[in-house]
Scaffold this motif. Structure first.
Motif, mmCIF file in Angstrom:
data_model
loop_
_atom_site.group_PDB
_atom_site.id
_atom_site.type_symbol
_atom_site.label_atom_id
_atom_site.label_comp_id
_atom_site.label_asym_id
_atom_site.label_seq_id
_atom_site.Cartn_x
_atom_site.Cartn_y
_atom_site.Cartn_z
ATOM 1 N N THR A 159 -7.005 -5.764 -0.559
ATOM 2 C CA THR A 159 -7.216 -6.226 0.811
ATOM 3 C C THR A 159 -8.014 -7.525 0.820
ATOM 4 O O THR A 159 -8.687 -7.869 -0.156
ATOM 5 C CB THR A 159 -7.946 -5.162 1.656
ATOM 6 O OG1 THR A 159 -8.085 -5.648 2.987
ATOM 7 C CG2 THR A 159 -9.338 -4.870 1.100
ATOM 8 N N HIS A 160 -7.903 -8.228 1.905
ATOM 9 C CA HIS A 160 -8.717 -9.430 2.094
ATOM 10 C C HIS A 160 -9.926 -9.158 2.979
ATOM 11 O O HIS A 160 -10.788 -10.002 3.121
ATOM 12 C CB HIS A 160 -7.878 -10.536 2.747
ATOM 13 C CG HIS A 160 -6.851 -11.124 1.834
ATOM 14 N ND1 HIS A 160 -7.183 -11.877 0.741
ATOM 15 C CD2 HIS A 160 -5.505 -11.057 1.835
ATOM 16 C CE1 HIS A 160 -6.076 -12.262 0.117
ATOM 17 N NE2 HIS A 160 -5.041 -11.772 0.768
ATOM 18 N N TYR A 161 -9.960 -7.978 3.621
ATOM 19 C CA TYR A 161 -10.962 -7.767 4.666
ATOM 20 C C TYR A 161 -11.791 -6.507 4.479
ATOM 21 O O TYR A 161 -11.296 -5.477 4.024
ATOM 22 C CB TYR A 161 -10.286 -7.732 6.041
ATOM 23 C CG TYR A 161 -9.463 -8.959 6.282
ATOM 24 C CD1 TYR A 161 -10.086 -10.192 6.527
ATOM 25 C CD2 TYR A 161 -8.076 -8.909 6.216
ATOM 26 C CE1 TYR A 161 -9.332 -11.330 6.709
ATOM 27 C CE2 TYR A 161 -7.316 -10.044 6.405
ATOM 28 C CZ TYR A 161 -7.944 -11.259 6.644
ATOM 29 O OH TYR A 161 -7.199 -12.392 6.817
ATOM 30 N N PRO A 164 -8.651 -14.436 -3.786
ATOM 31 C CA PRO A 164 -7.942 -15.437 -2.986
ATOM 32 C C PRO A 164 -6.422 -15.299 -3.088
ATOM 33 O O PRO A 164 -5.917 -14.653 -4.001
ATOM 34 C CB PRO A 164 -8.393 -16.773 -3.584
ATOM 35 C CG PRO A 164 -9.338 -16.481 -4.680
ATOM 36 C CD PRO A 164 -9.472 -15.023 -4.842
ATOM 37 N N ASN A 165 -5.742 -15.919 -2.159
ATOM 38 C CA ASN A 165 -4.277 -15.924 -2.173
ATOM 39 C C ASN A 165 -3.776 -16.468 -3.502
ATOM 40 O O ASN A 165 -4.329 -17.418 -4.040
ATOM 41 C CB ASN A 165 -3.715 -16.816 -1.060
ATOM 42 C CG ASN A 165 -4.031 -16.274 0.330
ATOM 43 O OD1 ASN A 165 -4.510 -16.991 1.199
ATOM 44 N ND2 ASN A 165 -3.784 -15.004 0.529
ATOM 45 N N GLY A 166 -2.717 -15.838 -3.999
ATOM 46 C CA GLY A 166 -2.086 -16.354 -5.212
ATOM 47 C C GLY A 166 -2.821 -16.019 -6.483
ATOM 48 O O GLY A 166 -2.488 -16.543 -7.553
ATOM 49 N N SER A 167 -3.835 -15.161 -6.420
ATOM 50 C CA SER A 167 -4.619 -14.897 -7.628
ATOM 51 C C SER A 167 -3.933 -13.887 -8.552
ATOM 52 O O SER A 167 -4.274 -13.780 -9.720
ATOM 53 C CB SER A 167 -6.020 -14.420 -7.250
ATOM 54 O OG SER A 167 -5.931 -13.281 -6.433
ATOM 55 N N GLY A 168 -2.938 -13.151 -8.014
ATOM 56 C CA GLY A 168 -2.192 -12.225 -8.884
ATOM 57 C C GLY A 168 -2.302 -10.759 -8.494
ATOM 58 O O GLY A 168 -1.906 -9.880 -9.258
ATOM 59 N N LYS A 169 -2.795 -10.484 -7.300
ATOM 60 C CA LYS A 169 -2.999 -9.090 -6.872
ATOM 61 C C LYS A 169 -1.665 -8.351 -6.748
ATOM 62 O O LYS A 169 -1.493 -7.251 -7.277
ATOM 63 C CB LYS A 169 -3.760 -9.060 -5.532
ATOM 64 C CG LYS A 169 -5.121 -9.772 -5.594
ATOM 65 C CD LYS A 169 -5.873 -9.714 -4.275
ATOM 66 C CE LYS A 169 -5.170 -10.421 -3.110
ATOM 67 N NZ LYS A 169 -5.014 -11.874 -3.290
ATOM 68 N N SER A 170 -0.722 -8.970 -6.044
ATOM 69 C CA SER A 170 0.594 -8.319 -5.907
ATOM 70 C C SER A 170 1.318 -8.276 -7.237
ATOM 71 O O SER A 170 2.054 -7.326 -7.525
ATOM 72 C CB SER A 170 1.454 -9.061 -4.877
ATOM 73 O OG SER A 170 0.876 -8.962 -3.602
ATOM 74 N N THR A 171 1.080 -9.303 -8.046
ATOM 75 C CA THR A 171 1.693 -9.303 -9.376
ATOM 76 C C THR A 171 1.238 -8.083 -10.159
ATOM 77 O O THR A 171 2.057 -7.390 -10.780
ATOM 78 C CB THR A 171 1.324 -10.598 -10.129
ATOM 79 O OG1 THR A 171 1.757 -11.706 -9.347
ATOM 80 C CG2 THR A 171 1.969 -10.644 -11.504
ATOM 81 N N LEU A 172 -0.041 -7.800 -10.101
ATOM 82 C CA LEU A 172 -0.566 -6.639 -10.810
ATOM 83 C C LEU A 172 0.105 -5.355 -10.304
ATOM 84 O O LEU A 172 0.545 -4.516 -11.094
ATOM 85 C CB LEU A 172 -2.089 -6.567 -10.637
ATOM 86 C CG LEU A 172 -2.777 -5.364 -11.301
ATOM 87 C CD1 LEU A 172 -2.561 -5.382 -12.814
ATOM 88 C CD2 LEU A 172 -4.269 -5.332 -10.963
HETATM 89 N N1 LIG Z 1 9.128 -15.765 -8.848
HETATM 90 C C1 LIG Z 1 8.028 -16.501 -9.085
HETATM 91 N N2 LIG Z 1 8.103 -17.635 -9.792
HETATM 92 C C2 LIG Z 1 7.023 -18.363 -10.042
HETATM 93 N N3 LIG Z 1 5.783 -18.042 -9.616
HETATM 94 C C3 LIG Z 1 5.642 -16.921 -8.901
HETATM 95 C C4 LIG Z 1 6.748 -16.078 -8.609
HETATM 96 N N4 LIG Z 1 6.295 -15.031 -7.891
HETATM 97 C C5 LIG Z 1 4.972 -15.211 -7.734
HETATM 98 N N5 LIG Z 1 4.564 -16.335 -8.330
HETATM 99 C C6 LIG Z 1 3.198 -16.880 -8.361
HETATM 100 O O1 LIG Z 1 2.315 -15.935 -8.896
HETATM 101 C C7 LIG Z 1 1.018 -16.129 -8.353
HETATM 102 C C8 LIG Z 1 0.437 -14.813 -7.934
HETATM 103 O O2 LIG Z 1 1.116 -14.300 -6.807
HETATM 104 P P1 LIG Z 1 0.747 -12.920 -6.131
HETATM 105 O O3 LIG Z 1 1.767 -12.606 -5.113
HETATM 106 O O4 LIG Z 1 0.492 -11.916 -7.178
HETATM 107 O O5 LIG Z 1 -0.619 -13.288 -5.415
HETATM 108 P P2 LIG Z 1 -1.557 -12.415 -4.486
HETATM 109 O O6 LIG Z 1 -2.871 -12.375 -5.131
HETATM 110 O O7 LIG Z 1 -0.917 -11.134 -4.158
HETATM 111 O O8 LIG Z 1 -1.642 -13.335 -3.183
HETATM 112 P P3 LIG Z 1 -1.754 -12.950 -1.615
HETATM 113 O O9 LIG Z 1 -3.180 -12.657 -1.349
HETATM 114 O O10 LIG Z 1 -1.343 -14.188 -0.929
HETATM 115 O O11 LIG Z 1 -0.855 -11.810 -1.357
HETATM 116 C C9 LIG Z 1 1.190 -17.126 -7.207
HETATM 117 O O12 LIG Z 1 0.733 -18.379 -7.629
HETATM 118 C C10 LIG Z 1 2.676 -17.156 -6.985
HETATM 119 O O13 LIG Z 1 3.087 -18.423 -6.510
#
Ligand SMILES: Nc1ncnc2c1ncn2[C@@H]1O[C@H](COP(=O)(O)OP(=O)(O)OP(=O)(O)O)[C@@H](O)[C@H]1O
Ligand SMILES: [Mg+2]
Lengths: 445, 255
Positions: free
Chosen positions: B204-206, B37-45
């Motif tokens: 990906t989401h899809y 799901p959105n915000g789960s941390g994929k881009s963070t990883l």
């Molecule tokens: N600079 C920041 N400060 C605080 N929280 C942050 C920051 N950057 C990202 N986050 C939080 O980290 C969490 C993970 O974000 P991330 O972008 O990794 O999600 P994602 O899985 O890639 O989502 P999406 O599918 O929407 O791309 C989110 O809750 C986001 O709000």
């Protein structure tokens, strides 16, 4: 030294000053003294000089070469020119003295170019008609002081409808055995329909503290075209106050680029007035500074006629503890309809310690005008830096690419191709090597 | 051979823990998909693996081709063969695509002890790789990503990937913003770069994208942890049922 000490030196040495100059110059001095005594040096209380207290710069007891002692400089030795892309007709000033070179070919028939002193002696009618004609002395500044003490400098006169394609280059070198104040004067006259490209290169030797109080006056006739490039590559020990005055006739066009690549302390004031309709001015600047350098650019564009266009773009990159200031005033006078004016000042502060002051100022007394201004102070784009690093570009190089791109927007506006690439190279060199030595003219190396 | 091994990776941004113990291992020659799901941390990883300076790794390690990935500066991770296609590619006004790619390529060559590429070879390479993703030549004189449409930006990411020939490509939602034809072109581009020595981590989401780029393994990331790892059939199941059931199972088992 205080303001009154300068008046005293002037009074005491009046005969000496006059004898080393020309009657045309001497004729302007009484009024200059009166203005200087009335207005004096600007200090930080003066609105146009908020961030640069130049009265401090004049406080030391500078020597002046009023007796016209020949200075031991051989500029042709100091500046060997072998630029592949840039062929210019080159002239030299040592401090304020014109250095004569043998065998300088005439540019084009009828063009007068060379020592302001010599020309004003040999052709007093010509010089008398223009010298001081567009210089404003009725306010705090250094124009009055320059007029009191001027004894030589440089002059170009381009007659009606004569176009000079080959750029004229004036290399000025501040150097000498002692610390010095020099008051050089540069007079540029373009008669109706004339065309000139003038490159001013300002250098100093790092060995001595120097102060230059220079005036550049440009009379640009109807339909004439002037490209003026001013490149400062002095050193940390140099202070420079430069007043530009440009008056433009009907349908004339001026491009001016003021580049500060190496310096100590610099204040440039650019005054421009549209005397006739349909004229255009492009006024650009780049300042790159680090260490404790200071760069202050002030501009005043006077839209005194209808249908004129002015466009200003100034960019600063400040590193270390350096400071920058930009203040741009645009005055659209009553009745100056269909004025178009745009002013942009963008700045990057690379460190927390660097400071930028920016102040746009618009005064509009006409209704049919298009005027815009914008100013920003920021850092390099972190997202772009990371993107580039992810692609394998190291931080240092990524920063370099961003800074070059930033300056590139100004450099891209330089109309003369060969000079644009040359100056782009110099900016890159400056950014890559910091405030490294500037020995001699980099344009010429 | 093991391409990437992530062990108990924790990372935070602005004092907030986002990754809470990731374990993941990718073999050379395989494609892994990460959904969630959105915000789960994929881009963070992806960002942490690439070395984004805003994130702090608080625990755990990542080994890339036997080397300590987290100890390397971002550019060396790239030189060693890590590529990340950005979810939001960055515009760089004033830096032309050509200059950008030449600099990137030659920095990599320098790292590998090679001489800079000759201008003719460089032009040839550019053309060959542009053709791969059908990126028009006119983009090369433009500033990086400036004025590119969403789809063009994504195509440009794959073009850059093709030029740099990474051994591990992280594709962060490269499919978003692509029209149907572009999706196929981009996916074919990715597939044509696939070798037994290279791997991909596809976020990906899809299912759409996974129809073209067939994953060997599918992971679900939720609240900073991988809560399920399975074969390609998992993606199909998620497409049908969403994430709720998985999240519920995960939460129940952690109760
Ligand atoms: N600079 C920041 N400060 C605080 N929280 C942050 C920051 N950057 C990202 N986050 C939080 O980290 C969490 C993970 O974000 P991330 O972008 O990794 O999600 P994602 O899985 O890639 O989502 P999406 O599918 O929407 O791309 C989110 O809750 C986001 O709000
Ligand atoms: Mg994301």
């Amino acid at each position: 030294m205080s303001q009154s000490s300068y008046s005293e030196i002037f009074r005491e040495n009046r005969a000496l000053i006059d004898s080393g100059a020309s009657p045309v110059m001497n004729a302007l001095r009484d009024r200059a003294l009166a203005c200087f005594e009335k207005y004096g040096f600007p200090d930080a209380r003066c609105e146009e000089y908020l961030h640069t207290d130049i009265s401090q710069w004049f406080a030391p007891d500078w020597g002046m070469n009023l007796g016209r002692v020949k200075l031991p400089v051989n500029p042709s030795e100091a500046f060997r020119c072998n630029v592949p892309n840039l062929s210019t007709q080159m002239h030299f000033l040592a401090c304020d003295s014109y250095m004569k070179k043998d065998g300088q070919p005439t540019l084009v028939e009828g063009v007068t170019v060379g020592s302001l002193l010599e020309i004003s002696r040999s052709n007093p009618q010509l010089v008398g008609k223009y010298l001081g004609s567009v210089v404003e002395m009725e306010k705090p500044g250094i124009s009055a002081l320059n007029t009191m003490f001027m004894q030589d400098g440089f002059m170009v006169h381009v007659p009606r409808n004569v176009r000079i394609d080959k750029p004229v280059q004036l290399v000025s070198l501040m150097s000498g055995a002692v610390s010095m104040l020099s008051c050089r004067r540069i007079l540029v006259v373009l008669e109706q329909g004339a065309e000139l490209r003038l490159l001013l290169c300002d250098h100093s030797s790092a060995a001595r503290e120097c102060l230059s109080a220079m005036v550049v006056e440009c009379v640009v006739g109807d339909n004439a075209r002037l490209e003026l490039y001013d490149l400062e590559e002095t050193s940390q020990t140099n202070s420079r106050v430069c007043d530009f005055f440009v008056s433009q006739g009907r349908d004339s066009s001026v491009h001016a680029s003021v580049l500060t690549l190496h310096n100590g302390r610099t204040r440039n004031s650019f005054h421009s007035v549209f005397k006739g309709p349909g004229a255009s001015l492009e006024l650009d600047g780049i300042a790159i500074s680090d260490g404790n350098q200071h760069v202050d650019n002030y501009s005043f564009v006077d839209h005194a006629s209808t249908d004129c266009i002015s466009s200003e773009l100034f960019k600063y990159i400040l590193d270390d503890r350096s400071t920058g200031s930009f203040a741009g005033k645009v005055l659209v006078r009553e009745g100056s309809q269909r004025t178009v004016s745009a002013q942009t000042n963008r700045n990057i502060c690379l460190t927390r310690e660097s400071r930028m002051f920016t102040q746009p100022q618009l005064e509009i007394y006409a209704d049919d005008v298009k005027c815009s201004h914008g100013a920003t102070v920021g850092q390099l784009d972190e997202k772009a830096l990371f993107y580039m690093q992810q692609r394998g570009i190291p931080m240092k190089e990524a920063r370099m690419l961003l800074m070059l791109a930033f300056a590139g927007e100004v450099l891209d506006r330089i109309p003369l191709d060969s000079l644009r690439s040359r100056l782009t190279g110099l900016v890159e060199l400056r950014l890559r090597h910091g405030q490294s030595r500037c020995e001699g003219c980099n344009v010429c190396k | 051979m093991e391409m990437l091994k992530i062990e108990n990776l924790h990372a935070e941004i602005a004092g907030k823990e986002i990754l809470k113990g990731i374990n993941l291992s990718i073999e050379a020659g395989t494609v892994h998909a990460i959904m969630g799901p959105n915000g789960s941390g994929k881009s963070t990883l992806s960002n942490v693996l690439s070395g984004h300076p805003a994130y702090t790794v608080t625990q755990g390690k990542a080994t890339f081709k036997g080397k300590d990935l987290l100890a390397m500066p971002t550019e060396n991770r790239s030189h060693e063969g890590l590529f990340m296609s950005f979810q939001y590619p960055v515009e760089i006004p004033g830096v032309s695509m050509t200059n950008f790619m030449r600099t990137a390529l030659n920095e990599k060559r320098r790292y590998l002890g090679l001489d800079p590429m000759s201008p003719t070879d460089f032009l040839k390479l550019m053309k060959q790789k542009r053709d791969l993703v059908k990126l028009d030549a006119k983009f090369m004189n433009r500033s990086v990503n400036e004025g590119f449409s969403g789809g063009e930006k994504k195509r440009n990411e794959i073009f850059q990937m093709a030029v740099l020939e990474p051994s591990l490509s992280i594709l962060d939602e490269t499919d978003s913003g692509l029209d149907i034809d572009a999706l196929r072109i981009v996916a074919e581009g990715v597939n044509s770069l696939k070798t037994p020595e290279t791997s991909a981590l596809v976020i990906t989401h899809y299912q759409r994208l996974l129809d073209y780029i067939k994953p060997d393994v599918v992971h679900v990331l939720y609240a900073g942890r991988i809560i399920r790892t399975a074969g390609p059939e998992l993606a199909l199941e998620l497409e049908e049922r969403g994430y709720d059931w998985l999240i519920k199972e995960f939460e129940d088992s952690n109760r």
